[in-house]
Scaffold this motif. Structure first.
Motif, mmCIF file in Angstrom:
data_model
loop_
_atom_site.group_PDB
_atom_site.id
_atom_site.type_symbol
_atom_site.label_atom_id
_atom_site.label_comp_id
_atom_site.label_asym_id
_atom_site.label_seq_id
_atom_site.Cartn_x
_atom_site.Cartn_y
_atom_site.Cartn_z
ATOM 1 N N GLU A 9 0.851 -1.189 0.000
ATOM 2 C CA GLU A 9 0.000 0.000 0.000
ATOM 3 C C GLU A 9 0.882 1.233 0.000
ATOM 4 N N ARG A 11 0.766 5.550 0.352
ATOM 5 C CA ARG A 11 -0.059 6.698 0.753
ATOM 6 C C ARG A 11 0.784 7.964 0.605
ATOM 7 N N ALA A 63 3.186 -0.864 4.170
ATOM 8 C CA ALA A 63 2.604 0.408 3.730
ATOM 9 C C ALA A 63 3.718 1.448 3.688
ATOM 10 N N ILE A 65 4.467 5.398 3.380
ATOM 11 C CA ILE A 65 3.732 6.647 3.640
ATOM 12 C C ILE A 65 4.677 7.831 3.470
ATOM 13 N N ALA A 117 2.079 7.551 -6.638
ATOM 14 C CA ALA A 117 1.066 8.212 -5.805
ATOM 15 C C ALA A 117 1.458 9.676 -5.661
ATOM 16 N N ASP A 145 -5.922 15.522 0.335
ATOM 17 C CA ASP A 145 -5.273 14.253 0.671
ATOM 18 C C ASP A 145 -4.418 13.775 -0.500
ATOM 19 N N LYS A 148 -3.929 7.361 -2.464
ATOM 20 C CA LYS A 148 -3.722 6.110 -1.738
ATOM 21 C C LYS A 148 -4.040 4.958 -2.689
#
Length: 421
Positions: A9, A11, A63, A65, A117, A145, A148
């Motif tokens: 993932e 973000r 993930a 980030i 992203a 935002d 994601k």
């Protein structure tokens, strides 16, 4: 451990919020609005690197980030843009969006990078809203935002030549003979548990050859070890099909593997294929070679990795053939589908009014949600600005068309208001 698939993932960072501020200093009368803009959130990039040869660092569904942008400040100070996050992946990594299995990029060269992203845009401070008609704006925007996504990483090794064949066909021994690779070698099936790359030099030429785990009948359906590694053959320009000539039925062995290549698809059988009979030093019945060759019109190679018989001729012909075969570009087979934004489209076309149930409606649409997320609703002016924007879209008419009645609730993400005709 060799890992060639992973799901992760990502973000990207959120943009910083704009500031509502007014300059108040002793010697600066009527300083006016001075709220600065927020900084951009960090984006996430993948970079192809020769420092990695497996997706092992991604195997636990991590993930990644990126940092958020800083908020705007007083005295027209802009928030700092966040640093972008760069993640190294092995050369030969394909990146897909998990939801639609949409190919984002094929990182086939050292240093090649792609943004997977994008960081969110920073919100404007109230200084940006000052105008001749709005001298004291109590309005600021929130930062958006960042994107994601859940991504599938798939590694397809960059090898010029791929070795295929039944277990114990002599692939590992052959590779160790002609290159600097040190694969596991033993007299039992499946000694190769993961792909092994070796560099082969022939005078001024060189090429990379991959020893892939042995295939068995039914590999294309998931049996044995070979199925999960067949994807690596897709990048190879030449397939070296090794057949143990000392086995009981060598031609049937050949047919089994070719059938698995056919069942797997991806045009594997259209690739240049060298048929190599191995273990000639163990051959007792010399007629088996002629019996095998009668099924083919092209050249068949007979080698022994132990005595080096026929090896130099095979390497020479491979090097010559590679000069005529272009590199494989997988992205041409799975072209990315890019979303196209048209700035001139009527924004009203983006608005959707959905009836959830009697008395409850929901507003959707990329444009309207984006405006809402940027809206700072901590002040009356911020709320009024959002309501005016919705009025400009003629939301009331759309709600009435859907059957809304006085007092019905309308949702825009987590913001709600009542409908009145």
């Amino acid at each position: 451990m060799f890992i060639d698939q992973a799901i992760i993932e990502v973000r990207a960072g959120k943009g910083g919020n704009g500031m509502i501020s007014f300059l108040r200093e002793k010697y600066v009368p009527k300083g006016g609005p001075s709220g600065g803009n927020g900084g951009r959130g960090g984006s996430i990039y993948f970079v192809a690197s020769k420092d990695l040869n497996t997706l092992l660092p991604f195997r636990h569904g991590k993930a990644f980030i990126a940092p958020n942008g800083e908020n705007g400040s007083t005295k027209n100070k802009y928030g700092k843009n966040a640093d972008d996050l760069y993640i190294k992946v092995p050369i030969g990594t394909l990146i897909y969006e998990e939801k639609d299995h949409l190919l984002i990029a094929d990182l086939a060269k050292e240093g090649q990078e792609v943004c997977v992203a994008k960081g969110g845009r920073g919100g404007r401070g109230n200084a940006a809203f000052k105008s001749a008609t709005l001298r004291v704006p109590h309005i600021a925007e929130n930062g958006l935002d960042g994107e994601k996504k859940r991504l599938v990483l798939e590694l397809k090794l960059l090898a010029d030549v791929g070795l295929v064949g039944l277990p114990n066909a002599g692939k590992s021994t052959f590779l160790s003979t002609i290159s600097n690779a040190k694969p596991a070698i033993a007299n039992y099936p499946f000694t190769t548990k993961s792909p092994v790359l070796g560099l082969v030099k022939y005078y001024d030429d060189s090429f990379i050859i991959a020893d892939l785990p042995g295939l068995i009948e039914g590999a294309s359906l998931g049996k044995g070890l070979g199925f999960i590694f067949l994807r690596h053959v897709e990048r190879c320009r030449i397939i070296l099909h090794l057949v143990d000539i000392s086995s009981e039925h060598p031609y049937e062995d050949y047919l089994k593997i070719n059938d698995e290549l056919k069942q797997y698809g991806h045009n594997l059988l259209k690739k240049k294929q060298f048929i190599v009979l191995t273990k000639s030093d163990e051959l007792i019945d010399k007629d088996k070679v002629q019996a095998f060759k009668k099924h083919f019109k092209g050249k068949i190679y007979l080698i022994s990795s132990l005595t080096k018989e026929g090896v130099n001729e095979l390497i020479k012909d491979i090097a010559l053939a590679l000069k005529e075969i272009p590199d494989i570009d997988l992205s041409k087979n799975e072209a990315p589908i890019y979303k196209i934004y048209n700035a001139y489209l009527d924004q009203k076309e983006d608005l959707q009014v959905i009836k959830v149930k009697d008395g409850l409606f929901r507003l959707e649409g990329q444009k309207v949600i984006s405006v809402y997320r940027r809206s700072n609703l901590s002040t009356d002016e911020g709320v009024l600005r959002l309501i005016n924007y919705l009025d400009s879209l003629n939301v009331d008419a759309y709600l009435k068309e859907k059957g809304a009645k006085d007092g019905d609730t309308v949702l825009l993400e987590d913001f709600s208001f009542e409908y009145f005709e």
